[in-house]
Design a protein around this motif. Sequence first.
Motif, PDB file in Angstrom:
ATOM      1  N   UNK A   1      27.876  68.889 107.636  1.00 41.56           N
ATOM      2  CA  UNK A   1      26.507  68.421 107.926  1.00 41.56           C
ATOM      3  C   UNK A   1      25.565  68.603 106.747  1.00 41.56           C
ATOM      4  N   UNK A   2      24.688  67.631 106.568  1.00 40.72           N
ATOM      5  CA  UNK A   2      23.767  67.641 105.430  1.00 40.72           C
ATOM      6  C   UNK A   2      22.780  68.799 105.471  1.00 40.72           C
ATOM      7  N   UNK A   3      22.526  69.356 106.645  1.00 37.60           N
ATOM      8  CA  UNK A   3      21.532  70.430 106.733  1.00 37.60           C
ATOM      9  C   UNK A   3      21.994  71.702 106.015  1.00 37.60           C
ATOM     10  N   UNK A   4      23.294  71.778 105.647  1.00 36.18           N
ATOM     11  CA  UNK A   4      23.805  72.950 104.931  1.00 36.18           C
ATOM     12  C   UNK A   4      23.933  72.692 103.435  1.00 36.18           C
ATOM     13  N   UNK A   5      23.327  71.624 102.917  1.00 28.70           N
ATOM     14  CA  UNK A   5      23.558  71.248 101.523  1.00 28.70           C
ATOM     15  C   UNK A   5      23.002  72.274 100.535  1.00 28.70           C
ATOM     16  N   UNK A   6      21.953  73.023 100.913  1.00 32.17           N
ATOM     17  CA  UNK A   6      21.349  73.977  99.991  1.00 32.17           C
ATOM     18  C   UNK A   6      22.020  75.340 100.024  1.00 32.17           C
ATOM     19  N   UNK A   7      22.723  75.638 101.107  1.00 29.61           N
ATOM     20  CA  UNK A   7      23.347  76.962 101.252  1.00 29.61           C
ATOM     21  C   UNK A   7      24.825  76.810 101.588  1.00 29.61           C
ATOM     22  N   UNK A   8      25.438  75.749 101.081  1.00 34.55           N
ATOM     23  CA  UNK A   8      26.788  75.415 101.536  1.00 34.55           C
ATOM     24  C   UNK A   8      27.842  76.242 100.805  1.00 34.55           C
ATOM     25  N   UNK A   9      27.889  77.550 101.090  1.00 32.62           N
ATOM     26  CA  UNK A   9      28.996  78.399 100.682  1.00 32.62           C
ATOM     27  C   UNK A   9      29.904  78.511 101.902  1.00 32.62           C
ATOM     28  N   UNK A  10      31.015  77.815 101.895  1.00 30.69           N
ATOM     29  CA  UNK A  10      31.832  77.680 103.104  1.00 30.69           C
ATOM     30  C   UNK A  10      33.220  78.262 102.903  1.00 30.69           C
ATOM     31  N   UNK A  11      33.849  78.620 104.036  1.00 27.07           N
ATOM     32  CA  UNK A  11      35.245  79.048 104.023  1.00 27.07           C
ATOM     33  C   UNK A  11      35.856  78.728 105.382  1.00 27.07           C
ATOM     34  N   UNK A  12      37.181  78.768 105.436  1.00 27.41           N
ATOM     35  CA  UNK A  12      37.919  78.448 106.651  1.00 27.41           C
ATOM     36  C   UNK A  12      38.670  79.688 107.104  1.00 27.41           C
ATOM     37  N   UNK A  13      38.603  79.960 108.398  1.00 28.96           N
ATOM     38  CA  UNK A  13      39.307  81.086 108.998  1.00 28.96           C
ATOM     39  C   UNK A  13      40.294  80.541 110.018  1.00 28.96           C
ATOM     40  N   UNK A  14      41.554  80.957 109.918  1.00 28.52           N
ATOM     41  CA  UNK A  14      42.626  80.476 110.789  1.00 28.52           C
ATOM     42  C   UNK A  14      43.027  81.606 111.737  1.00 28.52           C
ATOM     43  N   UNK A  15      43.015  81.303 113.036  1.00 25.98           N
ATOM     44  CA  UNK A  15      43.381  82.283 114.059  1.00 25.98           C
ATOM     45  C   UNK A  15      44.697  81.847 114.710  1.00 25.98           C
ATOM     46  N   UNK A  16      45.605  82.792 114.884  1.00 22.70           N
ATOM     47  CA  UNK A  16      46.825  82.578 115.651  1.00 22.70           C
ATOM     48  C   UNK A  16      46.669  83.349 116.954  1.00 22.70           C
ATOM     49  N   UNK A  17      46.498  82.608 118.044  1.00 18.22           N
ATOM     50  CA  UNK A  17      46.169  83.212 119.327  1.00 18.22           C
ATOM     51  C   UNK A  17      47.388  83.189 120.234  1.00 18.22           C
ATOM     52  N   UNK A  18      47.810  84.343 120.668  1.00 14.98           N
ATOM     53  CA  UNK A  18      48.922  84.469 121.594  1.00 14.98           C
ATOM     54  C   UNK A  18      48.796  85.776 122.333  1.00 14.98           C
ATOM     55  N   UNK A  19      49.856  86.593 122.310  1.00 15.93           N
ATOM     56  CA  UNK A  19      49.757  87.927 122.900  1.00 15.93           C
ATOM     57  C   UNK A  19      48.734  88.766 122.136  1.00 15.93           C
TER      58      UNK A  19
ATOM     59  N   UNK B   1      45.528  87.179 115.581  1.00 18.52           N
ATOM     60  CA  UNK B   1      45.712  87.395 114.153  1.00 18.52           C
ATOM     61  C   UNK B   1      44.909  86.335 113.404  1.00 18.52           C
ATOM     62  N   UNK B   2      44.296  86.729 112.307  1.00 15.17           N
ATOM     63  CA  UNK B   2      43.471  85.776 111.562  1.00 15.17           C
ATOM     64  C   UNK B   2      43.693  85.942 110.066  1.00 15.17           C
ATOM     65  N   UNK B   3      43.511  84.838 109.353  1.00 18.35           N
ATOM     66  CA  UNK B   3      43.547  84.797 107.892  1.00 18.35           C
ATOM     67  C   UNK B   3      42.378  83.937 107.423  1.00 18.35           C
ATOM     68  N   UNK B   4      41.846  84.246 106.223  1.00 23.41           N
ATOM     69  CA  UNK B   4      40.681  83.522 105.710  1.00 23.41           C
ATOM     70  C   UNK B   4      40.938  83.020 104.300  1.00 23.41           C
ATOM     71  N   UNK B   5      40.327  81.882 103.983  1.00 23.03           N
ATOM     72  CA  UNK B   5      40.360  81.370 102.617  1.00 23.03           C
ATOM     73  C   UNK B   5      39.250  82.023 101.807  1.00 23.03           C
ATOM     74  N   UNK B   6      39.237  81.750 100.526  1.00 28.12           N
ATOM     75  CA  UNK B   6      38.122  82.184  99.691  1.00 28.12           C
ATOM     76  C   UNK B   6      36.910  81.300  99.949  1.00 28.12           C
ATOM     77  N   UNK B   7      35.768  81.707  99.434  1.00 28.30           N
ATOM     78  CA  UNK B   7      34.515  80.993  99.672  1.00 28.30           C
ATOM     79  C   UNK B   7      34.355  79.896  98.629  1.00 28.30           C
ATOM     80  N   UNK B   8      34.081  78.687  99.119  1.00 29.15           N
ATOM     81  CA  UNK B   8      33.841  77.558  98.216  1.00 29.15           C
ATOM     82  C   UNK B   8      32.369  77.495  97.863  1.00 29.15           C
TER      83      UNK B   8
END
Length: 430
Positions: free
Chosen positions: A178-196, A199-206
């Motif tokens: 979204x364009x509203x984050x253009x001035x503060x767009x430091x983003x990253x992705x977090x992946x969750x494996x949901x079961x019993x 568990x989560x893993x994260x990327x670095x910040x872009x």
Amino acid sequence: MTTKMWKVSDWTQILFVVMSAVFGFFAVSFVLLYWRFYILKKQKQRSADIQDSYNVLLKSRGIPKTIAVNQSMYADDPFLMRKLPPQPSFLHLEHLKTRDNSDSSFSDTDCETENQNVKAGLPHSSADNLDRLREDAGDTLTCEQISIKKAPLIEFSLIYEPSKKSLTVQIIRVTNLPLKYRKICFSFVKVFLLGHTKISRSTSVSQKSLNPEFKENLTFEYFSLEELRQFMLRLSVYIKYSHLVKNRRIGDFWLNLSKLELTPNIRKELSEEILLLKTSRTTHSVADLGFLFISLQYQPEANRLKVMVRKANNLRRQTVVSITQSEYYVIINLLRGVESITCKETKPVSGPNPVWNQPFIFDIPKEFVHQYSLQFLLMRDRIYSRDGVVGQVLVGQGSTSLGTTHWNEAMAPGAVETTKWHDIIQVDKY
């Protein structure tokens, strides 16, 4: 022995304290009610604005490339009628009406070619009026000026390596944030494996990009392929603020691994739409209502089915202001055909990700197991009104493909416990 006599001043103080407490209670109640109605009014206004914008977008998609100003557009406004210049005749509109799919087939070159052809068949004065009108309209709308807002997408790949018993998720890129984050767009992705477990893993910040590229591998180890098919994968996109402010989750993509055909040592690439947290949920059917994690085990020697309602995830949040969180419970109906044989109920648990871990036993003769099915009704407990039905999960013959597979796996010889995530779907009438 003396008794203490109450003075008038003591009664006055007691009355003052009581009146102050009553006044304070009514004042706090008034403030809370006013705030609630204010929030509801703002939400209603926001919904009306979104609907108006959506209607304008639908109308704009039907506008032809060459625009005609018609006095009938302003028939309801006499002030605008007086301001309009005399209506010229547009012979080219009659020509456009004879063409099929003029909106989709015209390009910029076609517009110019059509302009020359139309002008050749018009008188000199009418051709000048046509050029003047198109120049005026060019300030507001051109042939390809109308564009539709693109939804955010996440591109990633999955590969399972049996030798390492690991699932590797490569996050390639995210586009159209979204364009509203253009001035503060430091983003990253977090992946969750949901079961019993969770568990989560994260990327670095872009750094500052609405189309960040990561190309990072996130690995989940020590899981067999059969275990992974019982899990749910959630890819969440976050905006990172300063250390003093909590990171903001802007959207998710949910992937049920039991529905994905994972071939060992073969990479599978996907590009999927991110469901924004503030997106209107009326436009989505899957991942709207959340997911239910269910375990089944049939014991043929005892002629009974063990059902374990474990937990739910990503349940729809309330749209009204509430002091406390909603409580959820599940009603399990054992059906034979369309007839309800018996029903049982879990305890209520609060929060959007409730955990029950509650077992139930149903008696089912092994020679009639394929005539039965289960209905899981997810209910939301309400204090001031009747309990509401959030959605349902159907498991058994005649249900969804995942529900049928889960039932058949549970009824297979061996009395093996099988667990799966199920999409919670809407109940049309209940």
